[in-house]
Design a protein around this motif. Structure first.
Motif, PDB file in Angstrom:
ATOM      1  N   HIS A 151       0.863  -1.185   0.000  1.00 58.54           N
ATOM      2  CA  HIS A 151       0.000   0.000   0.000  1.00 58.54           C
ATOM      3  C   HIS A 151       0.892   1.225   0.000  1.00 58.54           C
ATOM      4  O   HIS A 151       1.739   1.388   0.870  1.00 58.54           O
ATOM      5  CB  HIS A 151      -0.915   0.005   1.226  1.00 58.54           C
ATOM      6  N   GLY A 152       0.711   2.084  -1.006  1.00 56.73           N
ATOM      7  CA  GLY A 152       1.543   3.285  -1.100  1.00 56.73           C
ATOM      8  C   GLY A 152       0.720   4.491  -1.518  1.00 56.73           C
ATOM      9  O   GLY A 152      -0.514   4.471  -1.515  1.00 56.73           O
ATOM     10  N   MET A 153       1.418   5.539  -1.926  1.00 57.28           N
ATOM     11  CA  MET A 153       0.760   6.777  -2.348  1.00 57.28           C
ATOM     12  C   MET A 153      -0.055   6.579  -3.623  1.00 57.28           C
ATOM     13  O   MET A 153      -1.067   7.224  -3.826  1.00 57.28           O
ATOM     14  CB  MET A 153       1.805   7.875  -2.576  1.00 57.28           C
ATOM     15  N   ASN A 154       0.397   5.693  -4.500  1.00 52.30           N
ATOM     16  CA  ASN A 154      -0.288   5.450  -5.771  1.00 52.30           C
ATOM     17  C   ASN A 154      -1.377   4.396  -5.662  1.00 52.30           C
ATOM     18  O   ASN A 154      -1.990   4.045  -6.660  1.00 52.30           O
ATOM     19  CB  ASN A 154       0.711   5.027  -6.844  1.00 52.30           C
ATOM     20  N   GLY A 155      -1.587   3.839  -4.507  1.00 52.59           N
ATOM     21  CA  GLY A 155      -2.591   2.800  -4.313  1.00 52.59           C
ATOM     22  C   GLY A 155      -1.927   1.473  -3.972  1.00 52.59           C
ATOM     23  O   GLY A 155      -0.810   1.431  -3.480  1.00 52.59           O
ATOM     24  N   VAL A 156      -2.617   0.396  -4.275  1.00 49.97           N
ATOM     25  CA  VAL A 156      -2.136  -0.944  -3.956  1.00 49.97           C
ATOM     26  C   VAL A 156      -1.407  -1.507  -5.165  1.00 49.97           C
ATOM     27  O   VAL A 156      -1.894  -1.444  -6.291  1.00 49.97           O
ATOM     28  CB  VAL A 156      -3.310  -1.872  -3.568  1.00 49.97           C
ATOM     29  N   ARG A 157      -0.208  -2.032  -4.917  1.00 48.81           N
ATOM     30  CA  ARG A 157       0.555  -2.694  -5.966  1.00 48.81           C
ATOM     31  C   ARG A 157       0.995  -4.058  -5.458  1.00 48.81           C
ATOM     32  O   ARG A 157       1.315  -4.212  -4.283  1.00 48.81           O
ATOM     33  CB  ARG A 157       1.800  -1.888  -6.348  1.00 48.81           C
ATOM     34  N   ILE A 158       1.037  -5.055  -6.344  1.00 50.27           N
ATOM     35  CA  ILE A 158       1.489  -6.400  -5.977  1.00 50.27           C
ATOM     36  C   ILE A 158       2.967  -6.486  -6.305  1.00 50.27           C
ATOM     37  O   ILE A 158       3.373  -6.320  -7.457  1.00 50.27           O
ATOM     38  CB  ILE A 158       0.687  -7.484  -6.708  1.00 50.27           C
ATOM     39  N   MET A 159       3.774  -6.756  -5.283  1.00 55.03           N
ATOM     40  CA  MET A 159       5.224  -6.771  -5.417  1.00 55.03           C
ATOM     41  C   MET A 159       5.758  -8.178  -5.179  1.00 55.03           C
ATOM     42  O   MET A 159       5.165  -8.960  -4.455  1.00 55.03           O
ATOM     43  CB  MET A 159       5.858  -5.813  -4.400  1.00 55.03           C
ATOM     44  N   SER A 160       6.886  -8.459  -5.815  1.00 56.66           N
ATOM     45  CA  SER A 160       7.600  -9.704  -5.575  1.00 56.66           C
ATOM     46  C   SER A 160       9.083  -9.377  -5.569  1.00 56.66           C
ATOM     47  O   SER A 160       9.645  -9.004  -6.604  1.00 56.66           O
ATOM     48  CB  SER A 160       7.287 -10.734  -6.660  1.00 56.66           C
ATOM     49  N   ASN A 161       9.708  -9.506  -4.415  1.00 59.84           N
ATOM     50  CA  ASN A 161      11.131  -9.174  -4.245  1.00 59.84           C
ATOM     51  C   ASN A 161      11.432  -7.756  -4.738  1.00 59.84           C
ATOM     52  O   ASN A 161      12.335  -7.540  -5.542  1.00 59.84           O
ATOM     53  CB  ASN A 161      12.018 -10.191  -4.967  1.00 59.84           C
ATOM     54  N   ASP A 162      10.679  -6.797  -4.300  1.00 59.86           N
ATOM     55  CA  ASP A 162      10.838  -5.376  -4.644  1.00 59.86           C
ATOM     56  C   ASP A 162      10.664  -5.089  -6.129  1.00 59.86           C
ATOM     57  O   ASP A 162      11.205  -4.124  -6.644  1.00 59.86           O
ATOM     58  CB  ASP A 162      12.202  -4.853  -4.171  1.00 59.86           C
ATOM     59  N   VAL A 163       9.941  -5.930  -6.855  1.00 60.20           N
ATOM     60  CA  VAL A 163       9.634  -5.722  -8.272  1.00 60.20           C
ATOM     61  C   VAL A 163       8.122  -5.690  -8.428  1.00 60.20           C
ATOM     62  O   VAL A 163       7.426  -6.599  -7.976  1.00 60.20           O
ATOM     63  CB  VAL A 163      10.232  -6.853  -9.139  1.00 60.20           C
ATOM     64  N   PHE A 164       7.602  -4.635  -9.066  1.00 59.21           N
ATOM     65  CA  PHE A 164       6.177  -4.507  -9.340  1.00 59.21           C
ATOM     66  C   PHE A 164       5.821  -5.472 -10.463  1.00 59.21           C
ATOM     67  O   PHE A 164       6.343  -5.371 -11.570  1.00 59.21           O
ATOM     68  CB  PHE A 164       5.855  -3.058  -9.704  1.00 59.21           C
ATOM     69  N   ILE A 165       4.957  -6.440 -10.207  1.00 60.74           N
ATOM     70  CA  ILE A 165       4.665  -7.523 -11.150  1.00 60.74           C
ATOM     71  C   ILE A 165       4.030  -6.998 -12.437  1.00 60.74           C
ATOM     72  O   ILE A 165       4.399  -7.414 -13.531  1.00 60.74           O
ATOM     73  CB  ILE A 165       3.758  -8.582 -10.484  1.00 60.74           C
ATOM     74  N   ALA A 166       3.094  -6.084 -12.344  1.00 62.72           N
ATOM     75  CA  ALA A 166       2.351  -5.634 -13.524  1.00 62.72           C
ATOM     76  C   ALA A 166       2.953  -4.374 -14.154  1.00 62.72           C
ATOM     77  O   ALA A 166       2.274  -3.671 -14.890  1.00 62.72           O
ATOM     78  CB  ALA A 166       0.901  -5.394 -13.152  1.00 62.72           C
ATOM     79  N   ALA A 167       4.229  -4.099 -13.919  1.00 60.26           N
ATOM     80  CA  ALA A 167       4.836  -2.853 -14.405  1.00 60.26           C
ATOM     81  C   ALA A 167       4.926  -2.806 -15.922  1.00 60.26           C
ATOM     82  O   ALA A 167       4.682  -1.760 -16.522  1.00 60.26           O
ATOM     83  CB  ALA A 167       6.221  -2.691 -13.803  1.00 60.26           C
ATOM     84  N   GLU A 168       5.298  -3.903 -16.574  1.00 64.10           N
ATOM     85  CA  GLU A 168       5.491  -3.838 -18.027  1.00 64.10           C
ATOM     86  C   GLU A 168       4.200  -3.681 -18.810  1.00 64.10           C
ATOM     87  O   GLU A 168       4.243  -3.329 -19.976  1.00 64.10           O
ATOM     88  CB  GLU A 168       6.236  -5.049 -18.585  1.00 64.10           C
TER      89      GLU A 168
END
Length: 93
Positions: free
Chosen positions: A19-36
């Protein structure tokens, strides 16, 4: 646990919701999964897991079918299997 969360955790066992300023993101080992795939920001955790599951599915589909990701040995083995089936089919007739 939702089915989207199960799909993501099967591929990324260390995935967690951040949970951050931009909303909820799913992370795995400090990598945003849906970034690409440029998934939209969301404040709902279930929607975030859904976006992550969709990105896992898309990644799998691209890896399966994208021509620049296939090596020549994969193409050769695929063509050999096709020709083998064709030869078998001709002998049966």
């Amino acid at each position: 646990m939702s089915k989207d969360k199960k799909k993501v955790l099967k591929q990324y066992p260390n995935a967690y919701a951040e949970h951050g300023m931009n909303g909820v993101r799913i992370m795995s080992n400090d990598v945003f999964i849906a970034a690409e795939f440029y998934m939209p920001n969301t404040n709902d955790e279930e929607v975030a897991w859904g976006h992550a599951a969709m990105s896992c599915k898309l990644t799998q589909n691209f890896n399966r079918a994208h021509p620049s990701r296939m090596s020549l040995t994969d193409v050769e083995s695929k063509l050999n299997r096709i020709h083998k089936r064709k030869r078998r089919g001709r002998r049966v007739k």
